[in-house]
Design a protein around this motif. Structure first.
Motif, mmCIF file in Angstrom:
data_model
loop_
_atom_site.group_PDB
_atom_site.id
_atom_site.type_symbol
_atom_site.label_atom_id
_atom_site.label_comp_id
_atom_site.label_asym_id
_atom_site.label_seq_id
_atom_site.Cartn_x
_atom_site.Cartn_y
_atom_site.Cartn_z
ATOM 1 N N ALA A 12 48.540 50.679 -19.065
ATOM 2 C CA ALA A 12 47.806 51.915 -18.789
ATOM 3 C C ALA A 12 48.351 52.597 -17.537
ATOM 4 N N PRO A 13 48.845 53.831 -17.666
ATOM 5 C CA PRO A 13 49.350 54.549 -16.490
ATOM 6 C C PRO A 13 48.202 55.004 -15.575
ATOM 7 N N ALA A 14 48.558 55.347 -14.345
ATOM 8 C CA ALA A 14 47.563 55.850 -13.385
ATOM 9 C C ALA A 14 46.795 57.009 -14.009
ATOM 10 N N GLY A 15 45.497 57.022 -13.772
ATOM 11 C CA GLY A 15 44.627 58.059 -14.329
ATOM 12 C C GLY A 15 43.955 57.641 -15.624
ATOM 13 N N SER A 16 44.415 56.550 -16.229
ATOM 14 C CA SER A 16 43.820 56.081 -17.485
ATOM 15 C C SER A 16 42.456 55.461 -17.244
ATOM 16 N N LEU A 17 41.614 55.532 -18.264
ATOM 17 C CA LEU A 17 40.300 54.893 -18.204
ATOM 18 C C LEU A 17 40.329 53.609 -19.015
ATOM 19 N N ILE A 18 39.712 52.571 -18.447
ATOM 20 C CA ILE A 18 39.638 51.268 -19.109
ATOM 21 C C ILE A 18 38.173 50.867 -19.194
ATOM 22 N N VAL A 19 37.733 50.496 -20.386
ATOM 23 C CA VAL A 19 36.405 49.934 -20.583
ATOM 24 C C VAL A 19 36.604 48.426 -20.677
ATOM 25 N N LYS A 20 35.990 47.685 -19.766
ATOM 26 C CA LYS A 20 36.103 46.229 -19.795
ATOM 27 C C LYS A 20 34.803 45.637 -20.304
ATOM 28 N N PHE A 21 34.929 44.777 -21.308
ATOM 29 C CA PHE A 21 33.774 44.087 -21.868
ATOM 30 C C PHE A 21 33.800 42.620 -21.478
#
Length: 92
Positions: A12-21
């Motif tokens: 994931a490049p800078a600025g990306s959103l990650i949803v962690k479960f």
């Protein structure tokens, strides 16, 4: 049905959103973070642990570019639920 991209370190490049479960007791909960440049810490959006649907809604509302994918990170032991959408894989 929404499509998400499986998160692995470096994908994931800078600025990306990650949803962690992750597991919280016998339930799946999540939070949303935004990937920062390499010289900064990632930003975690405020909010307590959320149900998957709420985490996806928050990520969608904060995604500045609808063409950028929302990434999903699954903690150990958490399995993807097809009811959440489609999970794809992308190489680094």
């Amino acid at each position: 049905m929404p499509t998400y991209v499986r998160y692995y370190s470096g994908v994931a490049p800078a600025g990306s959103l990650i949803v962690k479960f992750y597991h919280s007791g016998n339930e799946i909960r999540g939070y949303v973070r935004k990937v920062a440049d390499s010289n900064q810490d990632d930003a975690i959006f405020p909010g307590e642990e959320m149900e998957p649907e709420a985490a996806f809604k928050m990520a969608a509302s904060h995604n500045g570019n609808s063409h950028n994918p929302v990434f999903v990170e699954l903690a150990e032991g958490v399995e993807w639920d097809p009811a959440w959408g489609r999970l794809t894989y992308q190489s680094a």
